[in-house]
Write a protein that holds these residues in place. Structure first.
Motif, PDB file in Angstrom:
ATOM      1  N   CYS A 159      -1.369  12.769  -3.047  1.00  0.00           N
ATOM      2  CA  CYS A 159      -1.663  11.546  -2.295  1.00  0.00           C
ATOM      3  C   CYS A 159      -0.738  11.542  -1.073  1.00  0.00           C
ATOM      4  N   SER A 215       4.422   8.857   0.750  1.00  0.00           N
ATOM      5  CA  SER A 215       3.648   9.947   0.149  1.00  0.00           C
ATOM      6  C   SER A 215       4.323  10.457  -1.122  1.00  0.00           C
ATOM      7  N   TYR A 243       0.859  -1.195   0.000  1.00  0.00           N
ATOM      8  CA  TYR A 243       0.000   0.000   0.000  1.00  0.00           C
ATOM      9  C   TYR A 243       0.890   1.239   0.000  1.00  0.00           C
ATOM     10  N   PHE A 284      -0.520   8.861   3.045  1.00  0.00           N
ATOM     11  CA  PHE A 284      -0.349   7.428   2.815  1.00  0.00           C
ATOM     12  C   PHE A 284       1.126   7.089   2.994  1.00  0.00           C
ATOM     13  N   GLY A 305       1.376   5.683  -1.374  1.00  0.00           N
ATOM     14  CA  GLY A 305       0.906   6.908  -2.014  1.00  0.00           C
ATOM     15  C   GLY A 305       1.685   7.249  -3.264  1.00  0.00           C
TER      16      GLY A 305
END
Length: 705
Positions: free
Chosen positions: A243, A249, A212, A246, A214
């Protein structure tokens, strides 16, 4: 010495050289080693994308159509595959396609027939579709179709679909004999994932995903970096700052490397600042593979842009700043050989290529020799255009009007015109034609183009053509010189002939009898102790002789010199004939006194008037000379009140008409030399009882303005 050098430089062999070189340099790029020729242009439906691909590797491409249609608010997609012009199947796909190139080809099961993989979106879901033609008795007959859900996607702030797909490739990541389909899905303005790399394992029907994040990997490259036989995935990152909240980034760029399980090979390394972009590519040095990275900084006050080298553990080995004078905003890091990746280049947007060694020192710099050096380039694509096993570069220009095709070392570029300004998407594929040359198919929106790309036969003839251009100039200059020499010879011959005729005229006019009379008159004046008159007479005679001698080499003289000459002559003749006549000269104010006329032209008629018209006259004679200029013509009128030509011929035994004959010859030659046609008209004058009262001559001379 100077004359010798000038003589050498003006030889046809030397004179032809700069002209030939100039023409050769100005020739359009028709002699390149490779050329692209437009074969066909056509309009395609706005809902259709055409792609060519040789699925079964028989040397002839199949034609694949991606079509979308809308019904009752729902979008349906269809893949149509044509084999030898015949449609074999048309499976339906869920949802719609994204623009550009949301697809890739590969043979995951190694059965010799490629599959077609394309992403579609339906509602809020993204799917990967596998379309595989199936052969029966060696002929493609129908299609197998499989759909795999990948993930959900968001909408951007305007409600638009917000994701793009970057194709990675079809590679066996886990070394189980079956390949995985690797691709990246990335969002933009929504500020939401997915920003992941995915691998679809068809054999096990599973989808692997990167952590996961950004930050997404753009343009993923699959390559075994650590030498463990399992390939890794690396690519570019950008710092767009949309984004932020997250992991990893996108407020900065990251060096990210994924292993074959799509885990990070090492923890991502922060590289660039906000608005920067990081381009990463494997770079092989001897037996080791490094990661070459080009970090482009765009914000003021940030560190300079640089090129770096990292080892397989993410440790920076070397870093070099990039010259800020370059068009770094449009620069692209490239390793040309997809297999060995041992040549490292930066392609700069203005067409300059810099090559770096293992220590990232610049050791070679070249410019692509394209026709228009003002072109600004964007990121290149790689494709084997001529199917020789080596990929070539397709490099669009920023104005989207041209594409440069170059070899894999940037040599032999050629330009094709493809006006794709303001297009929504751009795509290309290779159309194979069995024993014929492959063709490049380009589609942009509804316009499509088919080009042939191959070696240029003119390339091997260029030196013959260059030699022909030089030989043509050599022949042309040689002919000009020969023509000039011939004309000069003619001119000199005519000038010599005119000069000879004028000398004859002078000999007739200043004959020994005339000179003897002048000298006797001078002697008589000195004897009578009249030096003033003698000096006057001697002055006139001296000027006459001086003008005759000084102008002996001149064919034409200014009008004022001819007038001065005839004035001196008439003064002498007046004295010789005991003041038997008077003369008057009137010149219009518009007459150009510097205009050149044939030498002695006026004198011939004045001499005839005095000798044959006025001498036999029983009364005092008169000569009137008027000169006018009008209607681009100068008219010299000479009239006398003598006995007329008829009586003169009857009474004179001296006249032979030789003076007028010589004058006619002079005027004919003068026309040949200068293309000026001079003519004269002689008119006999009579009174009311038809008695001759003189002669009038009009000399008509064109005025060239």
């Amino acid at each position: 010495m100077k004359k010798r050098i000038a003589h050498i430089l003006f030889k046809p062999l030397i004179l032809s050289l700069p002209f030939a070189i100039a023409i050769i340099l100005l020739l359009p790029p028709v002699f390149g080693r490779y050329r692209a020729k437009l074969i066909k242009k056509e309009i395609v439906a706005s809902t259709t994308k055409k792609i060519f691909h040789d699925f079964d590797h028989d040397g002839e491409s199949e034609e694949l159509w991606l079509m979308t249609e809308q019904s009752e608010g729902n979008i349906f997609s269809t893949v149509l595959i044509h084999v030898s012009g015949l449609l074999i199947d048309q499976p339906s796909l869920p949802g719609d396609f994204r623009p550009s190139r949301p697809y890739l080809f590969g043979d995951y099961d190694n059965n010799g027939i490629d599959e077609f993989y394309v992403t579609t979106h339906c509602n809020d879901s993204i799917f990967l579709n596998m379309v595989e033609p199936v052969a029966e008795n060696g002929v493609l007959k129908h299609i197998k179709h499989k759909v795999k859900y990948i993930c959900n996607y968001p909408l951007d702030k305007r409600g638009n679909i917000d994701y793009m797909m970057d194709a990675g490739g079809v590679e066996d990541l886990n070394c189980d004999g079956k390949k995985e389909i690797v691709f990246t899905l990335r969002t933009s303005w929504s500020g939401q994932p997915p920003r992941n790399t995915f691998a679809f394992d068809i054999k096990n029907d599973t989808v692997l995903s990167s952590p996961y994040s950004g930050t997404a990997i753009y343009h993923p490259i699959i390559y075994d970096i650590d030498g463990d036989r399992f390939p890794e995935i690396v690519g570019n990152t950008h710092a767009f700052k949309n984004c932020e909240n997250f992991p990893y980034s996108d407020t900065c760029t990251w060096l990210m490397v994924l292993d074959h399980k799509l885990h990070f090979l090492f923890d991502p390394i922060r590289i660039g600042t906000l608005h920067a972009s990081l381009q990463v590519t494997p770079f092989r040095v001897d037996t080791l593979t490094f990661l070459a990275a080009l970090n482009i900084e765009r914000s003021p006050g940030t560190p300079p842009s640089s090129i770096m080298l990292f080892n397989k553990y993410g440790k920076k080995i070397v870093s070099q700043p990039i010259s800020q004078e370059l068009d770094i905003e449009s620069s692209y890091l490239i390793t040309c050989d997809a297999l060995n990746r041992n040549l490292l280049y930066i392609l700069i947007g203005n067409g300059i290529i810099e090559q770096f060694d293992r220590n990232l020192n610049l050791f070679r710099k070249l410019r692509m020799k394209v026709w228009d050096f003002g072109l600004s380039l964007v990121a290149p694509y790689e494709e084997d255009l001529d199917l020789d096993g080596n990929k070539e570069f397709l490099i669009p220009t920023k104005d989207h009007q041209k594409i440069i095709l170059a070899r894999n070392d940037f040599t032999y570029p050629t330009i094709i015109d493809v006006p794709i300004l303001d297009t929504k998407w751009f795509d290309f594929s290779i159309k194979e034609n069995k024993d014929k040359r492959p063709e490049l198919y380009i589609q942009c929106d509804q316009s499509s183009y088919l080009f042939s790309y191959a070696k240029n036969p003119l390339y091997y003839l260029r030196f013959l053509i260059y030699a022909g251009i030089y030989a043509g100039f050599l022949l042309f200059i040689w002919l000009i010189q020969k023509t000039q020499q011939y004309r000069l010879k003619q001119k000199y011959a005519i000038e010599n002939e005119i000069a000879g005729l004028q000398m004859k005229s002078i000999q007739n006019q200043i004959d020994p009898h005339f000179t003897f009379n002048i000298l006797n008159s001078l002697g008589a004046l000195f004897y009578k102790n009249d030096p003033e008159k003698a000096n006057y007479l001697f002055s006139k005679y001296g000027k006459l002789l001086r003008n005759t001698i000084l102008n002996s080499d001149n064919i034409a003289i200014p009008l004022f010199e001819e007038i001065d000459y005839i004035t001196n002559y008439m003064e002498l003749e007046k004295y010789r004939t005991d003041d038997k006549f008077d003369y008057k000269i009137e010149i219009d104010k518009d007459v150009d006194m510097g205009m050149k006329i044939p030498k002695m032209i006026m004198h011939t008629f004045i001499e005839n008037a005095i000798k044959h018209g006025l001498k036999p006259l029983q009364k005092k004679g008169r000569i009137d000379i008027t000169i006018k200029a009008e209607n681009r013509q100068m008219t010299i009128s000479i009239s006398d009140n003598g006995i007329g030509r008829e009586k003169a011929q009857q009474s004179s035994q001296e006249s032979t008409g030789r003076g007028l004959n010589i004058l006619n010859q002079i005027l004919d030659l003068y026309f040949k030399l200068y293309k000026i046609k001079i003519r004269f008209d002689i008119t006999d004058l009579y009174d009311s009882s038809d008695q001759p009262i003189g002669t009038s001559v009009d000399i008509l001379i064109p005025i060239n303005t």
